[in-house]
Design an enzyme around this catalytic site. Structure first.
Site, PDB file in Angstrom:
ATOM      1  N   SER A  99      29.488  -4.145  -3.256  1.00 47.55           N
ATOM      2  CA  SER A  99      28.016  -3.480  -3.675  1.00 47.55           C
ATOM      3  C   SER A  99      27.191  -4.444  -3.456  1.00 47.55           C
ATOM      4  O   SER A  99      25.946  -4.086  -3.644  1.00 47.55           O
ATOM      5  CB  SER A  99      28.266  -3.173  -5.341  1.00 47.55           C
ATOM      6  OG  SER A  99      28.832  -2.130  -5.560  1.00 47.55           O
TER       7      SER A  99
ATOM      8  N   LYS B 289      24.277  -3.054  -1.258  1.00 44.61           N
ATOM      9  CA  LYS B 289      23.379  -1.823  -1.563  1.00 44.61           C
ATOM     10  C   LYS B 289      21.952  -2.175  -1.583  1.00 44.61           C
ATOM     11  O   LYS B 289      21.301  -1.584  -0.790  1.00 44.61           O
ATOM     12  CB  LYS B 289      23.607  -1.655  -3.263  1.00 44.61           C
ATOM     13  CG  LYS B 289      24.861  -0.768  -3.269  1.00 44.61           C
ATOM     14  CD  LYS B 289      25.393  -0.657  -4.600  1.00 44.61           C
ATOM     15  CE  LYS B 289      26.831   0.210  -4.814  1.00 44.61           C
ATOM     16  NZ  LYS B 289      27.406   0.328  -6.048  1.00 44.61           N
TER      17      LYS B 289
ATOM     18  N   TYR C 151      29.017   4.264   4.093  1.00 45.04           N
ATOM     19  CA  TYR C 151      28.844   3.456   2.621  1.00 45.04           C
ATOM     20  C   TYR C 151      30.220   2.411   2.577  1.00 45.04           C
ATOM     21  O   TYR C 151      30.378   1.381   2.465  1.00 45.04           O
ATOM     22  CB  TYR C 151      28.715   4.249   1.527  1.00 45.04           C
ATOM     23  CG  TYR C 151      29.073   3.492   0.134  1.00 45.04           C
ATOM     24  CD1 TYR C 151      28.396   2.921  -0.444  1.00 45.04           C
ATOM     25  CD2 TYR C 151      30.104   3.880  -0.548  1.00 45.04           C
ATOM     26  CE1 TYR C 151      28.473   2.048  -1.408  1.00 45.04           C
ATOM     27  CE2 TYR C 151      30.253   3.124  -1.909  1.00 45.04           C
ATOM     28  CZ  TYR C 151      29.419   2.174  -2.218  1.00 45.04           C
ATOM     29  OH  TYR C 151      29.926   1.571  -3.378  1.00 45.04           O
TER      30      TYR C 151
ATOM     31  N   TYR D 106      24.418  -3.676 -12.816  1.00 38.89           N
ATOM     32  CA  TYR D 106      25.044  -2.282 -13.694  1.00 38.89           C
ATOM     33  C   TYR D 106      24.292  -2.367 -15.091  1.00 38.89           C
ATOM     34  O   TYR D 106      23.424  -2.827 -15.475  1.00 38.89           O
ATOM     35  CB  TYR D 106      26.486  -2.489 -13.424  1.00 38.89           C
ATOM     36  CG  TYR D 106      26.910  -2.742 -12.010  1.00 38.89           C
ATOM     37  CD1 TYR D 106      26.706  -1.739 -10.878  1.00 38.89           C
ATOM     38  CD2 TYR D 106      27.653  -3.693 -11.706  1.00 38.89           C
ATOM     39  CE1 TYR D 106      26.926  -1.871  -9.758  1.00 38.89           C
ATOM     40  CE2 TYR D 106      28.277  -3.889 -10.633  1.00 38.89           C
ATOM     41  CZ  TYR D 106      27.756  -2.892  -9.560  1.00 38.89           C
ATOM     42  OH  TYR D 106      28.322  -3.069  -8.311  1.00 38.89           O
TER      43      TYR D 106
ATOM     44  N   VAL E  70      32.196  -5.802  -6.257  1.00 39.24           N
ATOM     45  CA  VAL E  70      33.929  -5.880  -6.762  1.00 39.24           C
ATOM     46  C   VAL E  70      34.804  -6.872  -5.948  1.00 39.24           C
ATOM     47  O   VAL E  70      35.835  -7.102  -6.366  1.00 39.24           O
ATOM     48  CB  VAL E  70      34.344  -4.629  -6.909  1.00 39.24           C
ATOM     49  CG1 VAL E  70      33.964  -3.848  -8.185  1.00 39.24           C
ATOM     50  CG2 VAL E  70      34.510  -3.634  -5.827  1.00 39.24           C
TER      51      VAL E  70
HETATM   52  N1  GLN Z   1      33.007  -0.053  -2.358  1.00 41.48           N
HETATM   53  C1  GLN Z   1      33.024  -0.210  -3.942  1.00 41.48           C
HETATM   54  C2  GLN Z   1      33.038   1.153  -4.411  1.00 41.48           C
HETATM   55  O1  GLN Z   1      31.979   1.720  -4.226  1.00 41.48           O
HETATM   56  C3  GLN Z   1      31.871  -1.026  -4.205  1.00 41.48           C
HETATM   57  C4  GLN Z   1      31.881  -1.050  -5.821  1.00 41.48           C
HETATM   58  C5  GLN Z   1      31.245  -2.478  -6.050  1.00 41.48           C
HETATM   59  O2  GLN Z   1      31.048  -3.436  -5.776  1.00 41.48           O
HETATM   60  N2  GLN Z   1      30.762  -2.439  -7.595  1.00 41.48           N
HETATM   61  O3  GLN Z   1      33.824   1.464  -5.317  1.00 41.48           O
END
Ligand code: GLN
Length: 330
Positions: free
Chosen positions: A70, A73, A195, A247, A265
């Site tokens: 993420s 993003k 993505y 988040y 993550v």
């Molecule tokens: N590729 C992961 C997902 O969409 C990324 C999530 C994250 O890093 N929070 O679930």
């Protein structure tokens, strides 16, 4: 003004101290909902700090590669803003903190748009908005954009991509929701696939620190001197990171760390003190929000020791208006 010279040993020592302070914490769990993410070395730990003028301080596993997840993003959002302009992007993605988990299948009930580009719904929309001749070219433009921030050619981790592509049904559900509400006007499978690919780009802790330092340096990479983003768009991206980057832990993060940031993550966290410093931590054990346990602890400790909280007023600070006189007084 007398130029301030800082013994580089002081910063290096604080980075090492913070590393040692956090190293013993082996709480948290590896992300395993993307099966390949559980294949990493759980004890890995790297901490890296890069200044807006290009000095790099690192300790631990700073050259270990892991997937950006993420943390991608804000960078794809930046590219969408550069490609489509602020107004068009704002018609598709809001900039309000959601208070929800990152993979929430929801839109704002009033605007019917993703609440922000840092949750999956907004990130998939941003990926859909990136320009390019065809899907290959659109992903290649994303990869090159991240590479400009990092100052080296980044590549995609095929195994992690394949793993998420095989299991990412929730993100597909989000893609179809976006298509049904007309937020994505193109093929939702293509946007979701892009993505997944962007999340699977491999980075090191050092790369992330330089990406953060580029944001700290108004979008200009301090080592390559290549412009990755305009100053105006950098400000917008950092604003959204401040309110939405961590988040549903964003409020706690701003009060205890006080830096625009983004976590992933894969175990990375990137944080920025605008004008000054980029910080990156890699440690893959996550808390219940999906943020790196040691990453949060290390950023907290660094912020305290180096006084990085963006609302912290240093004793040397001066107001913009230094003094006011009437003509008669002068
Ligand atoms: N590729 C992961 C997902 O969409 C990324 C999530 C994250 O890093 N929070 O679930």
């Amino acid at each position: 003004m007398v130029p301030q010279t800082v013994d580089p040993g002081v910063v290096a020592r604080i980075v090492t101290d913070v590393y040692e302070l956090c190293r013993g914490d082996d709480s948290g769990e590896l992300a395993d909902y993307i099966p390949e993410l559980a294949a990493v070395q759980p004890d890995s730990f790297g901490l890296c700090l890069a200044t807006a003028d290009g000095r790099v301080y690192g300790t631990g596993d700073v050259t270990t590669e892991f997937t950006i997840q993420s943390i991608s993003k804000p960078f794809t959002y930046a590219l969408a803003l550069a490609d489509r302009g602020i107004a068009t992007v704002a018609e598709h993605i809001d900039v309000e903190p959601s208070g929800d988990a990152f993979n929430e299948i929801s839109l704002d009930p009033v605007t019917e748009r993703p609440r922000n580009p840092m949750i999956n719904a907004g990130a998939i929309t941003a990926a859909a908005l990136v320009n390019g001749r065809d899907p290959t070219d659109r992903f290649e433009r994303i990869r090159r954009c991240y590479s400009r921030f990092a100052g080296r050619e980044l590549t995609m981790n095929q195994a992690v991509y394949a793993s998420e592509a095989r299991t990412g049904f929730r993100n597909r559900a989000i893609g179809y929701m976006l298509r049904s509400f007309g937020i994505i006007e193109s093929d939702p499978d293509e946007a979701v696939d892009r993505y997944f690919r962007q999340c699977s780009i491999d980075v090191t802790c050092r790369d992330l620190a330089l990406m953060a330092a580029t944001l700290a340096n108004n979008g200009l990479n301090p080592l390559t001197h290549e412009r990755a983003l305009t100053a105006a768009l950098t400000e917008r991206v950092l604003s959204v990171m401040t309110t939405c980057g961590m988040y549903n832990a964003a409020g706690d993060w701003v009060t205890t760390v006080g830096l625009p940031a983004k976590s992933g993550v894969g175990g990375g966290i990137l944080a920025v003190l605008p004008g000054q410093i980029g910080i990156a931590v890699y440690s893959p054990r996550l808390d219940t929000h999906g943020n790196s346990v040691r990453g949060v602890a290390a950023c907290r400790a660094l912020s305290q020791r180096l006084e990085l909280h963006f609302l912290h007023v240093t004793r040397s600070a001066r107001t913009a208006i230094r003094a006011a006189y009437t003509v008669a007084e002068v």
